[in-house]
Enzyme design. Structure first.
Site, PDB file in Angstrom:
ATOM      1  N   HIS A  83       0.830  -1.201   0.000  1.00 30.94           N
ATOM      2  CA  HIS A  83       0.000   0.000   0.000  1.00 30.94           C
ATOM      3  C   HIS A  83       0.867   1.253   0.000  1.00 30.94           C
ATOM      4  O   HIS A  83       2.076   1.179   0.056  1.00 30.94           O
ATOM      5  CB  HIS A  83      -1.021  -0.012   1.138  1.00 30.94           C
ATOM      6  CG  HIS A  83      -0.413   0.036   2.510  1.00 30.94           C
ATOM      7  ND1 HIS A  83       0.097  -1.083   3.126  1.00 30.94           N
ATOM      8  CD2 HIS A  83      -0.247   1.054   3.366  1.00 30.94           C
ATOM      9  CE1 HIS A  83       0.560  -0.732   4.323  1.00 30.94           C
ATOM     10  NE2 HIS A  83       0.362   0.555   4.489  1.00 30.94           N
ATOM     11  N   HIS A  85       1.397   3.864   1.996  1.00 30.54           N
ATOM     12  CA  HIS A  85       1.985   4.563   3.132  1.00 30.54           C
ATOM     13  C   HIS A  85       3.504   4.657   3.013  1.00 30.54           C
ATOM     14  O   HIS A  85       4.148   3.770   2.465  1.00 30.54           O
ATOM     15  CB  HIS A  85       1.607   3.848   4.439  1.00 30.54           C
ATOM     16  CG  HIS A  85       0.268   4.269   4.957  1.00 30.54           C
ATOM     17  ND1 HIS A  85      -0.499   3.463   5.742  1.00 30.54           N
ATOM     18  CD2 HIS A  85      -0.436   5.401   4.774  1.00 30.54           C
ATOM     19  CE1 HIS A  85      -1.629   4.094   6.039  1.00 30.54           C
ATOM     20  NE2 HIS A  85      -1.605   5.267   5.455  1.00 30.54           N
ATOM     21  N   ASP A  87       5.915   4.254   5.022  1.00 29.83           N
ATOM     22  CA  ASP A  87       6.740   3.194   5.584  1.00 29.83           C
ATOM     23  C   ASP A  87       6.614   1.888   4.800  1.00 29.83           C
ATOM     24  O   ASP A  87       7.189   0.880   5.182  1.00 29.83           O
ATOM     25  CB  ASP A  87       6.415   2.972   7.075  1.00 29.83           C
ATOM     26  CG  ASP A  87       4.975   2.547   7.293  1.00 29.83           C
ATOM     27  OD1 ASP A  87       4.128   2.896   6.466  1.00 29.83           O
ATOM     28  OD2 ASP A  87       4.704   1.870   8.301  1.00 29.83           O
ATOM     29  N   HIS A  88       5.861   1.919   3.706  1.00 33.11           N
ATOM     30  CA  HIS A  88       5.773   0.727   2.868  1.00 33.11           C
ATOM     31  C   HIS A  88       6.192   0.984   1.426  1.00 33.11           C
ATOM     32  O   HIS A  88       6.453   0.051   0.683  1.00 33.11           O
ATOM     33  CB  HIS A  88       4.347   0.167   2.876  1.00 33.11           C
ATOM     34  CG  HIS A  88       3.968  -0.426   4.192  1.00 33.11           C
ATOM     35  ND1 HIS A  88       3.978  -1.776   4.429  1.00 33.11           N
ATOM     36  CD2 HIS A  88       3.614   0.159   5.365  1.00 33.11           C
ATOM     37  CE1 HIS A  88       3.625  -2.002   5.686  1.00 33.11           C
ATOM     38  NE2 HIS A  88       3.397  -0.849   6.274  1.00 33.11           N
ATOM     39  N   HIS A 170      -7.245  -1.790   5.790  1.00 33.81           N
ATOM     40  CA  HIS A 170      -6.238  -0.766   6.079  1.00 33.81           C
ATOM     41  C   HIS A 170      -6.473   0.561   5.346  1.00 33.81           C
ATOM     42  O   HIS A 170      -7.007   1.479   5.935  1.00 33.81           O
ATOM     43  CB  HIS A 170      -4.841  -1.294   5.827  1.00 33.81           C
ATOM     44  CG  HIS A 170      -3.777  -0.414   6.418  1.00 33.81           C
ATOM     45  ND1 HIS A 170      -3.736  -0.127   7.760  1.00 33.81           N
ATOM     46  CD2 HIS A 170      -2.743   0.244   5.856  1.00 33.81           C
ATOM     47  CE1 HIS A 170      -2.730   0.678   8.001  1.00 33.81           C
ATOM     48  NE2 HIS A 170      -2.110   0.918   6.863  1.00 33.81           N
ATOM     49  N   ASP A 191       0.072  -4.209   6.048  1.00 30.48           N
ATOM     50  CA  ASP A 191      -0.812  -3.756   7.114  1.00 30.48           C
ATOM     51  C   ASP A 191      -2.212  -4.190   6.735  1.00 30.48           C
ATOM     52  O   ASP A 191      -2.626  -4.003   5.596  1.00 30.48           O
ATOM     53  CB  ASP A 191      -0.772  -2.230   7.234  1.00 30.48           C
ATOM     54  CG  ASP A 191       0.580  -1.766   7.756  1.00 30.48           C
ATOM     55  OD1 ASP A 191       1.408  -2.628   8.088  1.00 30.48           O
ATOM     56  OD2 ASP A 191       0.798  -0.545   7.809  1.00 30.48           O
ATOM     57  N   HIS A 408      -5.397  -1.127  11.841  1.00 28.10           N
ATOM     58  CA  HIS A 408      -4.492  -2.273  11.934  1.00 28.10           C
ATOM     59  C   HIS A 408      -5.224  -3.367  12.695  1.00 28.10           C
ATOM     60  O   HIS A 408      -6.083  -3.080  13.523  1.00 28.10           O
ATOM     61  CB  HIS A 408      -3.221  -1.900  12.719  1.00 28.10           C
ATOM     62  CG  HIS A 408      -2.290  -1.031  11.958  1.00 28.10           C
ATOM     63  ND1 HIS A 408      -1.392  -1.520  11.048  1.00 28.10           N
ATOM     64  CD2 HIS A 408      -2.126   0.312  11.961  1.00 28.10           C
ATOM     65  CE1 HIS A 408      -0.704  -0.528  10.527  1.00 28.10           C
ATOM     66  NE2 HIS A 408      -1.119   0.605  11.060  1.00 28.10           N
ATOM     67  N   HIS A 430       6.802  -5.801  11.522  1.00 28.32           N
ATOM     68  CA  HIS A 430       6.063  -4.558  11.670  1.00 28.32           C
ATOM     69  C   HIS A 430       5.443  -4.449  13.064  1.00 28.32           C
ATOM     70  O   HIS A 430       4.216  -4.412  13.224  1.00 28.32           O
ATOM     71  CB  HIS A 430       4.969  -4.478  10.591  1.00 28.32           C
ATOM     72  CG  HIS A 430       4.446  -3.087  10.368  1.00 28.32           C
ATOM     73  ND1 HIS A 430       3.491  -2.531  11.165  1.00 28.32           N
ATOM     74  CD2 HIS A 430       4.743  -2.162   9.443  1.00 28.32           C
ATOM     75  CE1 HIS A 430       3.216  -1.302  10.732  1.00 28.32           C
ATOM     76  NE2 HIS A 430       3.965  -1.066   9.690  1.00 28.32           N
TER      77      HIS A 430
END
Lengths: 694, 741
Positions: A83, A85, A87-88, A170, A191, A408, A430
């Site tokens: 996805h 975000h 951090d991904h 998510h 996530d 989450h 994670h």
């Protein structure tokens, strides 16, 4: 079956030597015992897959990247991004543009559309020096050309790696990837949330149980309140505040949860006409830009939204308007403002906070996970005073509410999900190491009975698993006319494509594959003006099988040598050779060519021996030569009692040799072997080449 | 043995009738497509009616009537009840297409084959799949995997791939290999050597499609010519299929050339069509997806085209040159029909056909060459009833209501009788229920008004109605030590008010209908249809341009040659086209080509023999694969053994020297490529008389055509030359193109 503790440095070697290995190696390059910079590397049977490519929001520059140094980017076949975000996905432009990665990248349609907007925004707002910049706007644009899209459930195959994705909940477009390499399935959840909300579907339960499940553990063993209770709390707080003339500030990250909250507010306002004079604003240019994406990818959302869409687009908000900057905002009465950033560090949300914090009629609703060290985290503890952005202190009189809408999975969702999937191996990523440890403990007791392994690798710590993959092949076509019984032999072509094997007869190759077989027929002419009989005679000395035939076309004399090569008298001065190419035929033909050339050179000297030597005489002559040679080798060689038998006596050891079959009998193994070899060599030299040994 | 496969066409072979085929795979019956024509001719569905109840699953390929039109009727009247599978756009656009057809029909006739509710309930059965999603059938169809793949032609258009035991049956009709504005080309070519391919011969005789650019230019020129001479243009279109491409073309032209002539898109569902289409970007061409990702501009946000849902809206716009895209494409009913009748007499106007119309429709007649000078049409109109008629209607209605209530009460009486009888039979201990909370179904028996009416009507009161006791209702509540057992669920208040509002939303029609349509549908004012026949003189110009978006004959042949199925079934297409394609394929594609008649069941079970064996580790460790393209290939000699689980396995031979085998040269050599290759090696090469002359003396010839893949021939290459170094040189180069095994 699984082991951790592999030294980090071994990974490079492992990924290069595991080309034929059955070891499945999974290494988190980020998000191992931490939250942020998700990146998991996996290799099995020479195929390499990487999941996600994020950055760590707490660091900047190179330090924020996952540990890419540990792997060889050029060996990766497929990179799957779950996805949008940061951090991904945020180290993707770096990985695509600044490393040797040459594989293919996939993400869902919605993720790709938002990815670009989000990262462009990220590049603009991140206040780092130019040297520290990992990539610029241009890199993002270039990366867009390399990213391919995949739709939910769509099955794709790249270099024998099959993969497809499931809805993950998510955020919009979030996916869980299932990868299938040679029958071993790995699920990477990214996530996910198993709870359906206002616009997103809950994460699906995959149809097949994976062999390995790599799962997030953000919330560890915590559990969420039911959604409708949180929603009621949320709307009640807002309703009561505005009806008492107060203002509501909702600091929220621009994308993801913000859209969910806007849906809640818009619907609540629709159902409460008395609130229609209270304006709702969302003050995020990024959210405004992404609204088009939300309005378009309705089909990735849940049935509720899709059914509402039948009447009007639910993302065309009726009671909510965008706000460009604080200058546009006329602060005249009760209002609801959703503003970014979510942590109240700076920007519009902080400006509004500073303005409103001293009035006790106002309220601030914090709707999600807040990062340590931000103002939002500070005010959750409700201090008496706060420091404003200007440096002054002010009393904190406004009400502060923390209502989490974070999508989450909590412990209940995670445990039921795993219980239903029953994967034999679970890898937790994670999540902070403490939360993760607690989750592991609980899961271990949950799966106490079975053989489930739960592993929590640290960054760069490889998990190795061995899978006994049984290879099966399908025999098809002529070869499979009847299923064979045990003990029979099967000969044919073994054709491997991806990880499927087929066995077939060579004639069927073009039927079942795109390959075809060829046949090269060669015809070579050699100058030769001598008698054809000379060639025939000489060939007979070398080859056992030399059949005289008549060429059908021209009617001239021809010879078929060794049942492979046809020698034909083409004209007075030429002979021609004709054969179908294969290594043995080529060799035969070469020898024939040499023989013909020799014959033509030797021509004057050749004396044609009588053709009528007779079979018996020739055999006798051959026999004599064999005998003479054996005598020269072993000394004491006598004719045995029977026809064609010879008795060889060497230093008291006796061997019996049957000259016709070539069989040797002797008590002494060494002698037996020597006699046999000697006889084979002698016959090879003396007799013409027999046909059956070809 | 292979999987058994039978194909039985139910409609649409050797002609251009709608498509409907029964494909049975190991006894599991797939109905692939269930189309209907624009006339809704029930006689076409007779074959379907005979087998409808045996169908186990329905697969739909395209969202138009020819491919899914009879679904509501078949579900309601023919006993079709199987689950249906389609892609999301086929579901949604198909639904809108059916609405549009129904509303168009209802406007001009007493259409009663199916209702909007029937459409809704039929479409509710549809399981929606994504592109290339593998769906694993369960139950009877265990082991069968179905997957939709992009077909081009229409948005969401599908090639169905049905797989069982590794054998593929592919159904591909109306595919388009060309990339268009809104769609990518088909992925049919990525399937190689399926066991069975079912395809259509519709375009087999059509060839030489003009290049897209040229055709578009022609289209624009024709339109502009008419508009500039003050003419009006009618483009009869389908509801939600090819019209999308036209919409994009027009939108783009208008944008590029800054034109101001108004364009209208008129169907009963036009605005919802475009709304939905906007959300189907995942299914569209790469360029549309890319432009959205980069600029967030949805190609279907139309700036130059006005969406209309009723004719009165069109009448309101000022007279003058304009373009109207109106459904139906057949001109038989719908807005296009009415507009045609109005505009046909003016020679300035233009009717622009973009697809071949269905057989025996007005549009088809007009497309004939030369076009008829005059056509007879029936003008029908639904008008409200007035005066006497209204009175008569009302009387009729009251009569009907009476009858109904009579019937209902009769039924109730029956029920009551039955329930009473039951109670009598049970005759348990007599407990009188104090709280009078009877189950509602039984409560109806107490409505004495209706009940008595009937009794008075001269019937003998049924013996059981006069029971020997008062009506008795069993107390259904349970008791335990603490009193009546209560169900806590009955008392909880549903706090998820959100879901209630959702229910409301859902309540007013599942699919969005436009206002006019809704008013028509919900309109209960009595009305009737009046028809008049009139002759229309066709003076306007008629033009046909091919915007059908189907592959033409020569491309089809090329694709079929590439896919080269083991068995091929031809359907849908005129008799000549079918015969032509059959002959071609027999010669060039595969030896097993079938073109069955309606209800002729053909068996295309592959005569493939196959069995599975395990490859033992020992064997595999001794095998060296050679890599050729996507394949890795090796010669294997093995002995068959049994494993513990009683499956066959292959073990290495025990005797050391493997049995000899004839060398196999693997590789496909193309003369032209090889020429290039030799030239690059510095050898002079040229084609002469069908052979390749290499250097001075050596010639290379190829015999046996390799294009005929099914025939089982191996290509022969003849290398000829005198003994020379060159000969061996070239031979080495030739060998380098093959992999000897």
């Amino acid at each position: 079956m699984a082991s951790t503790g592999q030294p980090a440095s071994s990974l490079k070697r492992a990924s290069s030597t595991s080309s034929e290995g059955d070891e499945l190696i999974i290494t988190p390059l980020g998000a191992g015992n931490e939250v942020g910079r998700s990146c998991v590397h996996m290799s099995y049977k020479g195929k390499t897959v990487m999941f996600d490519c994020g950055i760590h929001p707490a660091f900047s520059g190179m330090a924020a990247l996952p540990y890419f140094d540990e792997i060889d980017p050029s060996a990766i076949d497929v990179l799957l991004v779950t996805h949008f975000h940061l951090d991904h996905a945020a180290s993707l432009p770096y990985f695509l543009e600044k490393t040797t990665f040459r594989g293919r990248v996939f993400m869902t349609h919605a993720t790709k559309a938002i990815y670009k907007l989000l990262l462009s925004d990220y590049v603009k707002v991140s206040k780092v020096s130019v040297e520290d910049m990992l990539y610029d706007e241009q890199d993002i644009l270039r990366s867009m050309d390399k990213i391919e899209v995949i739709d939910f459930h769509q099955t794709l195959e790249v270099n024998g790696v099959r993969f497809w994705c499931y809805t993950a909940g998510h955020v919009l477009g979030a996916a869980m990837f299932m990868v299938d390499i040679a029958g071993v399935r790995v699920l990477y959840t990214g996530d996910y949330s198993r709870e359906e909300d206002r616009h997103l579907r809950a994460a699906e339960l995959p149809q097949f149980s994976p062999d390995v499940c790599i799962i997030e553990s953000t919330y560890g063993v915590q559990t969420h309140q039911p959604r409708h209770i949180r929603e009621k709390l949320f709307t009640d707080v807002i309703h009561s505040t505005v009806s008492q003339g107060g203002r509501v500030l909702i600091p929220a990250y621009a994308l993801g949860r913000a859209q969910e909250l806007l849906l809640i507010l818009d619907e609540y306002w629709s159902n409460h006409p008395e609130l229609h004079n209270v304006p709702i604003y969302y003050a995020s240019p990024l959210a405004k830009r992404c609204m088009a994406v939300y309005q378009t990818y309705i089909n990735s959302m849940n049935d509720r939204i899709r059914n509402q869409f039948a009447n009007s687009n639910p993302f065309d908000f009726k009671h909510i308007s965008p706000l460009k900057s604080i200058d546009e905002f006329r602060d005249v009465g009760p209002a609801v403002v959703m503003a970014s950033p979510g942590g109240l560090q700076s920007g519009l949300s902080r400006q509004l906070f500073d303005k409103w914090c001293s009035d006790k009629k106002n309220a601030c609703v914090i709707p999600g996970y807040v990062v340590e060290g931000t103002m939002a985290k500070t005010i959750i503890n409700e201090p008496k005073e706060v420091t404003l952005a200007s440096g002054l202190t002010a009393p904190l009189n406004m009400q502060v509410h923390y209502i989490s809408f974070s999508a989450h999975a909590d412990y209940i969702q995670t445990s039921t999900f795993l219980k239903e999937l029953m994967p034999p191996n679970i890898i937790l990523v994670h999540g902070g190491s403490i939360e993760m440890g607690r989750l592991k403990q609980k899961l271990v007791s949950l799966f106490a009975d079975g053989n489930t392994k739960i592993i929590t690798p640290k960054n760069c710590q490889s998990v190795e698993m061995h899978f006994n993959s049984q290879k099966t092949a399908k025999a098809i076509g002529k070869l499979a006319a009847k299923p064979p019984a045990a003990g029979e032999t099967v000969s044919g072509l073994l054709v491997k494509k991806g990880f499927t094997y087929q066995i077939m007869a060579p004639e069927d190759l073009h039927v079942f594959s795109q390959l075809s077989t060829g046949n090269v027929i060669q015809r070579i002419t050699i100058p030769y003006s001598g008698a054809f009989a000379v060639i025939k005679h000489r060939l007979k000395q070398i080859y056992e099988s030399v059949d005289p035939t008549i060429d059908e076309e021209s009617g001239v004399e021809a010879l078929r040598v060794h049942e492979r090569v046809t020698v034909k008298r083409e004209s007075e001065n030429h002979v021609s050779l004709h054969w179908a190419a294969d290594p043995i035929s080529d060799m035969v033909s070469d020898s024939v060519v040499a023989l013909v050339l020799n014959a033509s050179r030797d021509l004057p000297k050749v004396v044609v021996e009588s053709e009528e030597t007779g079979g018996e005489e020739a055999a006798k002559k051959g026999d004599k030569i064999v005998h003479a040679l054996l005598v020269s080798l072993f000394g004491d060689v006598k004719y045995g009692g029977e026809e064609g038998k010879v008795v060889i006596n060497v230093d008291g050891n006796v061997a019996h040799l049957d000259k016709r079959s070539g069989e040797v009998e002797s008590e002494n193994e060494g002698l037996k072997e020597r006699v046999r070899t000697a006889f084979r060599r002698i016959s090879g030299a003396v007799k013409p080449i027999p046909l059956q040994e070809s | 043995m292979g999987t058994s496969v039978q194909v039985t066409p139910l409609c649409g072979v050797y002609n251009e009738n709608p498509l409907s085929y029964l494909v049975s795979i190991d006894g599991f019956n797939f109905l692939i497509d269930c189309g209907w024509n624009d006339h809704f001719d029930t006689s076409l569905l007779e074959p379907l009616s005979r087998v409808a109840s045996t169908v186990d699953a329905v697969l739909l390929s395209h969202p138009d009537t020819l491919h899914l039109g009879s679904l509501p009727y078949a579900m309601k009247q023919l006993g079709l009840s199987a689950p249906v599978f389609a892609t999301e756009p086929v579901y949604r656009l198909g639904l809108l297409t059916m609405y549009d057809h129904y509303l168009s029909r209802k406007q001009v006739s007493e259409f009663d084959l199916f209702t909007l509710d029937d459409i809704d309930s039929a479409f509710q059965n549809i399981t929606r799949l994504n592109q290339s999603q593998n769906y694993y059938m369960s139950g009877k169809g265990e082991g069968i995997v179905i997957a939709p793949h992009a077909a081009g032609h229409l948005l969401g258009g599908t090639i169905w791939k049905v797989t069982k035991d590794g054998e593929d049956v592919i159904y591909a009709v109306d595919f388009n290999h060309r990339k268009e504005r809104h769609l990518n080309g088909t992925v049919l070519e990525s399937f190689v050597r399926p066991a069975v391919l079912i395809t259509d011969a519709y375009n087999a005789l059509l060839s030489n499609q003009p290049p897209r650019r040229q055709r578009d230019q022609q289209f624009l020129d024709t339109i502009l010519k008419t508009l500039r001479t003050d003419g009006k243009i009618l483009v009869p279109v389908d509801t939600a299929g090819r019209v999308l491409e036209l919409v994009l073309i027009l939108e783009q032209f208008w944008e590029q050339h800054h034109l101001t002539y108004p364009i209208y898109f008129l169907t009963y569902v036009s605005s919802s069509t475009i709304d939905y289409v906007k959300s189907f970007l995942e299914w569209m061409s790469d360029s549309i997806a890319k432009s959205f990702e980069n600029t967030r501009e949805n190609a279907f946000v139309l700036k130059n085209i006005t969406l209309l849902v009723s004719k009165s809206e069109l009448e309101k716009v000022p007279d003058g040159p304009k373009i109207v895209l109106a459904s139906m494409a057949s001109l038989e009913v719908g807005f296009s029909h009415d507009i045609f009748v109005e505009w046909a007499a003016d020679s300035k106007n233009l009717v622009l056909f973009t697809e071949r119309a269905q057989f025996a429709t007005l549009a088809r007649m007009l497309q004939s060459d030369p076009p008829p000078k005059a056509v007879k049409v029936t003008m029908s109109k639904r008008i409200p009833l007035v005066g006497e008629e209204l009175a008569a209607y009302e009387e009729e209605q009251t009569q009907k209501r009476k009858e109904e209530s009579l019937k209902a009460s009769l039924i109730k009486e029956e029920e009551a009788k039955a329930s009473l009888g039951e109670e009598l039979a049970v005759g348990g201990p007599m407990i009188i229920d104090a709280n009078i909370k009877q189950p509602s179904s039984k409560a109806s028996g107490l409505k004495h008004g209706a009940f008595r009416d009937v009794l008075i009507d001269g019937f003998v009161s049924p013996p059981s109605s006069a029971g020997p006791m008062f009506p008795f209702y069993e107390n259904t509540s349970e008791w335990d030590d603490f009193g009546e057992v209560i169900n806590p669920d009955d008392y909880t208040i549903k706090d998820e008010d959100m879901d209630q509002s959702f229910m409301q939303v859902d309540g007013d029609l599942n699919g969005k209908l436009d206002e006019a349509a809704a008013s028509l549908m919900l309109d209960t004012t009595p009305s009737k249809v009046v028809s008049s026949e009139l002759t229309v003189y066709v003076k306007c110009s008629l033009v046909y341009m091919d915007f059908e978006g189907r592959s033409d004959g020569s491309s089809m042949k090329k694709i079929l040659g590439h896919v080269s199925p083991l068995k091929l079934v031809l359907v849908h297409g005129s008799a000549e086209a079918t015969e032509h394609l059959k002959e071609y394929c027999l010669k060039n594609v595969c030896p097993d080509v079938y073109a069955p008649q309606i209800e002729e069941s053909i068996d295309v079970t592959s005569d493939l023999c196959a069995y599975k064996v395990q490859l033992s580790e020992k064997l595999m460790s001794n095998i060296l694969f050679k890599k050729i393209g996507d394949y890795e290939i090796a010669w294997v000699d093995a002995v068959v053994g049994k494993t513990e689980s009683d499956t066959l396995s292959l073990l290495p031979l025990s005797t050391t020297p493997p049995p000899p085998h004839k060398t196999v040269l693997v590789g496909d050599i193309k003369m032209a490529d090889f020429k290039q290759f030799l030239a690059s090696k510095g050898i002079q090469v040229e084609f002469a008389g069908g052979a390749l002359r290499c250097g001075e003396y050596v010639t290379l010839r190829k015999v046996g055509d390799s294009s005929h893949k099914g025939g089982g021939n191996i290509q022969h290459i003849i290398l000829e030359g005198p003994l020379s170094e060159e000969y061996y040189n070239i031979r080495d180069h030739l060998y380098s193109q093959f992999y000897p095994l």
